[in-house]
Design an enzyme around this catalytic site. Sequence first.
Site, mmCIF file in Angstrom:
data_model
loop_
_atom_site.group_PDB
_atom_site.id
_atom_site.type_symbol
_atom_site.label_atom_id
_atom_site.label_comp_id
_atom_site.label_asym_id
_atom_site.label_seq_id
_atom_site.Cartn_x
_atom_site.Cartn_y
_atom_site.Cartn_z
ATOM 1 N N GLY A 118 -1.036 6.678 1.824
ATOM 2 C CA GLY A 118 -0.512 8.082 2.083
ATOM 3 C C GLY A 118 -1.345 8.850 3.211
ATOM 4 O O GLY A 118 -1.609 10.072 2.972
ATOM 5 N N PHE A 119 -1.841 8.112 4.273
ATOM 6 C CA PHE A 119 -2.575 8.665 5.304
ATOM 7 C C PHE A 119 -3.852 9.399 4.528
ATOM 8 O O PHE A 119 -4.278 10.659 5.051
ATOM 9 C CB PHE A 119 -1.909 9.802 5.971
ATOM 10 C CG PHE A 119 -1.014 9.292 7.131
ATOM 11 C CD1 PHE A 119 -0.862 7.973 7.281
ATOM 12 C CD2 PHE A 119 0.201 9.969 7.567
ATOM 13 C CE1 PHE A 119 0.058 7.314 8.120
ATOM 14 C CE2 PHE A 119 1.003 9.649 8.374
ATOM 15 C CZ PHE A 119 1.099 8.121 8.833
ATOM 16 N N ASN A 141 4.883 5.933 3.428
ATOM 17 C CA ASN A 141 4.214 6.897 2.402
ATOM 18 C C ASN A 141 3.949 8.396 2.745
ATOM 19 O O ASN A 141 3.260 8.930 1.930
ATOM 20 C CB ASN A 141 2.673 6.298 2.205
ATOM 21 C CG ASN A 141 3.039 4.562 1.809
ATOM 22 O OD1 ASN A 141 3.873 4.377 1.049
ATOM 23 N ND2 ASN A 141 2.350 3.592 2.404
ATOM 24 N N THR A 142 4.504 8.725 3.583
ATOM 25 C CA THR A 142 4.607 10.069 3.833
ATOM 26 C C THR A 142 6.085 10.732 3.699
ATOM 27 O O THR A 142 7.021 10.257 4.657
ATOM 28 C CB THR A 142 4.002 10.607 5.432
ATOM 29 O OG1 THR A 142 2.491 10.326 5.276
ATOM 30 C CG2 THR A 142 4.195 12.219 5.384
ATOM 31 N N LYS A 191 4.988 3.828 17.200
ATOM 32 C CA LYS A 191 5.148 2.654 16.271
ATOM 33 C C LYS A 191 6.359 2.719 15.434
ATOM 34 O O LYS A 191 6.416 3.793 14.706
ATOM 35 C CB LYS A 191 3.834 2.471 15.328
ATOM 36 C CG LYS A 191 3.599 1.477 14.533
ATOM 37 C CD LYS A 191 2.263 1.043 13.893
ATOM 38 C CE LYS A 191 2.389 0.070 12.951
ATOM 39 N NZ LYS A 191 1.030 -0.154 12.344
ATOM 40 N N ASN A 220 0.796 -1.189 -0.023
ATOM 41 C CA ASN A 220 0.019 -0.042 0.112
ATOM 42 C C ASN A 220 0.822 0.991 0.045
ATOM 43 O O ASN A 220 1.945 1.409 0.730
ATOM 44 C CB ASN A 220 -0.979 -0.021 1.185
ATOM 45 C CG ASN A 220 -0.365 0.588 2.333
ATOM 46 O OD1 ASN A 220 -0.447 1.966 2.291
ATOM 47 N ND2 ASN A 220 -0.009 -0.122 3.317
ATOM 48 N N ASN A 269 5.773 -1.555 11.599
ATOM 49 C CA ASN A 269 5.138 -1.026 10.398
ATOM 50 C C ASN A 269 5.146 -1.785 9.075
ATOM 51 O O ASN A 269 6.311 -2.943 9.146
ATOM 52 C CB ASN A 269 5.185 0.516 10.060
ATOM 53 C CG ASN A 269 3.902 1.320 9.557
ATOM 54 O OD1 ASN A 269 3.377 0.794 8.769
ATOM 55 N ND2 ASN A 269 3.512 2.110 10.161
ATOM 56 N N SER A 324 5.241 5.386 9.023
ATOM 57 C CA SER A 324 4.643 5.136 7.474
ATOM 58 C C SER A 324 5.657 5.830 6.453
ATOM 59 O O SER A 324 6.297 6.520 6.603
ATOM 60 C CB SER A 324 3.435 5.741 7.393
ATOM 61 O OG SER A 324 2.990 5.783 5.970
ATOM 62 N N GLY A 378 2.278 -8.392 5.328
ATOM 63 C CA GLY A 378 1.587 -9.751 5.257
ATOM 64 C C GLY A 378 2.934 -10.786 5.222
ATOM 65 O O GLY A 378 3.887 -10.447 5.787
HETATM 66 C C1 LIG Z 1 -3.647 -1.158 3.478
HETATM 67 C C2 LIG Z 1 -2.834 -0.891 4.723
HETATM 68 C C3 LIG Z 1 -3.028 0.433 5.335
HETATM 69 C C4 LIG Z 1 -2.315 0.461 6.547
HETATM 70 N N1 LIG Z 1 -2.275 2.026 7.113
HETATM 71 C C5 LIG Z 1 -1.732 2.107 8.238
HETATM 72 C C6 LIG Z 1 -1.846 3.363 8.977
HETATM 73 O O1 LIG Z 1 -2.576 4.118 8.434
HETATM 74 N N2 LIG Z 1 -0.890 3.658 10.049
HETATM 75 C C7 LIG Z 1 -0.340 2.592 10.509
HETATM 76 O O2 LIG Z 1 0.251 2.837 11.617
HETATM 77 N N3 LIG Z 1 -0.197 1.388 9.979
HETATM 78 C C8 LIG Z 1 -0.868 1.240 8.727
HETATM 79 N N4 LIG Z 1 -0.657 -0.017 8.239
HETATM 80 C C9 LIG Z 1 0.288 -0.952 8.559
HETATM 81 C C10 LIG Z 1 -0.336 -2.143 9.340
HETATM 82 O O3 LIG Z 1 -0.881 -1.474 10.714
HETATM 83 C C11 LIG Z 1 0.774 -3.058 10.159
HETATM 84 O O4 LIG Z 1 1.793 -2.456 10.712
HETATM 85 C C12 LIG Z 1 1.337 -3.839 8.869
HETATM 86 O O5 LIG Z 1 0.439 -3.917 7.657
HETATM 87 C C13 LIG Z 1 1.873 -5.263 9.250
HETATM 88 O O6 LIG Z 1 0.882 -6.166 9.704
HETATM 89 P P1 LIG Z 1 0.411 -7.084 8.738
HETATM 90 O O7 LIG Z 1 1.285 -7.814 8.082
HETATM 91 O O8 LIG Z 1 -0.176 -7.921 9.691
HETATM 92 O O9 LIG Z 1 -0.663 -6.526 7.938
HETATM 93 C C14 LIG Z 1 -1.439 -0.381 7.160
HETATM 94 C C15 LIG Z 1 -1.465 -1.425 6.480
HETATM 95 C C16 LIG Z 1 -2.059 -1.720 5.296
HETATM 96 C C17 LIG Z 1 -1.870 -3.131 4.697
#
Ligand SMILES: Cc1cc2nc3c(=O)[nH]c(=O)nc-3n(C[C@H](O)[C@H](O)[C@H](O)COP(=O)(O)O)c2cc1C
Length: 343
Positions: free
Chosen positions: A111-112, A172-173, A206, A108, A235, A170, A256
């Site tokens: 970008g917030f 993406n910022t 985080k 992804n 993250n 993140s 994932g």
């Molecule tokens: C589509 C998407 C959007 C995400 N948006 C945020 C976010 O806004 N803020 C944040 O701290 N982490 C965000 N994450 C990261 C997740 O909270 C997590 O840290 C990361 O996906 C790893 O866990 P997973 O492998 O179980 O997905 C996002 C992840 C995905 C897939």
Amino acid sequence: MGLYSLFRPAAFALDAETAHRATIAAVKLMPARRPPAFPRALKSTVAGLEFPTPVGLAAGFDKDAEVPERMLGFGFGFVEVGTVTPRPQEGNPRPRLFRLSEDRAVINRMGFNNRCQLAAAERLRNRGLHGVIGVNIGANKDSADRIADYVSGVRTMAEVADYITINISSPNTPGLRQLQDEGALNALLSAVGEAREEDGPPIFLKVAPDLGEGEPDQIVRVAAQHRVDAIIVANTTLSRPPLKSRFKDEQGGLSGAPLKPLALSALRAFHEASGGTIPLIGVGGIATADDAWERIRAGASLVQLYSAMVYEGPGIARSIANGLLERLLREGFSNIAEAVGTG
Ligand SMILES: Cc1cc2nc3c(=O)[nH]c(=O)nc-3n(C[C@H](O)[C@H](O)[C@H](O)COP(=O)(O)O)c2cc1C
């Protein structure tokens, strides 16, 4: 997989972001349910909060706090909403979310995108009293003062959040992750410390999984100095382990299954750096009870997931909690807290 096995083919026929919106809409239509009851062995207290199970929903699924209680109703032990920023933000142009099905992964570069902190706070004001709901806060992309954006988040969310996560990881910022550097982190956490009230919610931090040697030690040192209550590791990653999907070269953060080894080793580094003095929350590639158990044994007091839910459905929270219970009993622990860091 239950009902989700019926829903998934339709969702996967849509592009990933449309499917995500459809999922939130469907969840909203479902009748509200109280969180299921879990055995006491899964219950623990972390940063002064009581968690009925250690399995939480990670930030990013419910960015605008539309369905946190519904997600608790599915059996998540806690739900983190956000990231929310002071001003509403569109995020990056679409497409910006990709399912890498062959890899059980997601990329992804959202970008917030969010409707702002105040809007989320308003929604959370009407919540019921059950369960732990954390709010993840960030800075606007075009902010002239990013630290002020976090201070605003801490103030706005103090009344409605059970905990607040400072998200400086993140990818993406642009430039956001530089807030993890020692000097910048010190300035940020000083300002957050001043904004935070004595009886306010605990503050979590985080971090990214893409840290250099020595960085976990620095972060732990600064976090401890400023009384951070827990560190969420981690993250999404900018790195690209070998992937099969046609989306593998898309820019953004990878999550994932392919993130699992990196997130686990980052957690281990933070556990070593902190020596158990700051609670850790393990996230990244968790899809099974074995994954969650490994993270807990490596030092995580709690775990979170997001990507695996895309593939398995929300019932995953309950099945991982039940699997953890089996492992606890099999290995002779009477409570989940006893297993933390024993691996
Ligand atoms: C589509 C998407 C959007 C995400 N948006 C945020 C976010 O806004 N803020 C944040 O701290 N982490 C965000 N994450 C990261 C997740 O909270 C997590 O840290 C990361 O996906 C790893 O866990 P997973 O492998 O179980 O997905 C996002 C992840 C995905 C897939």
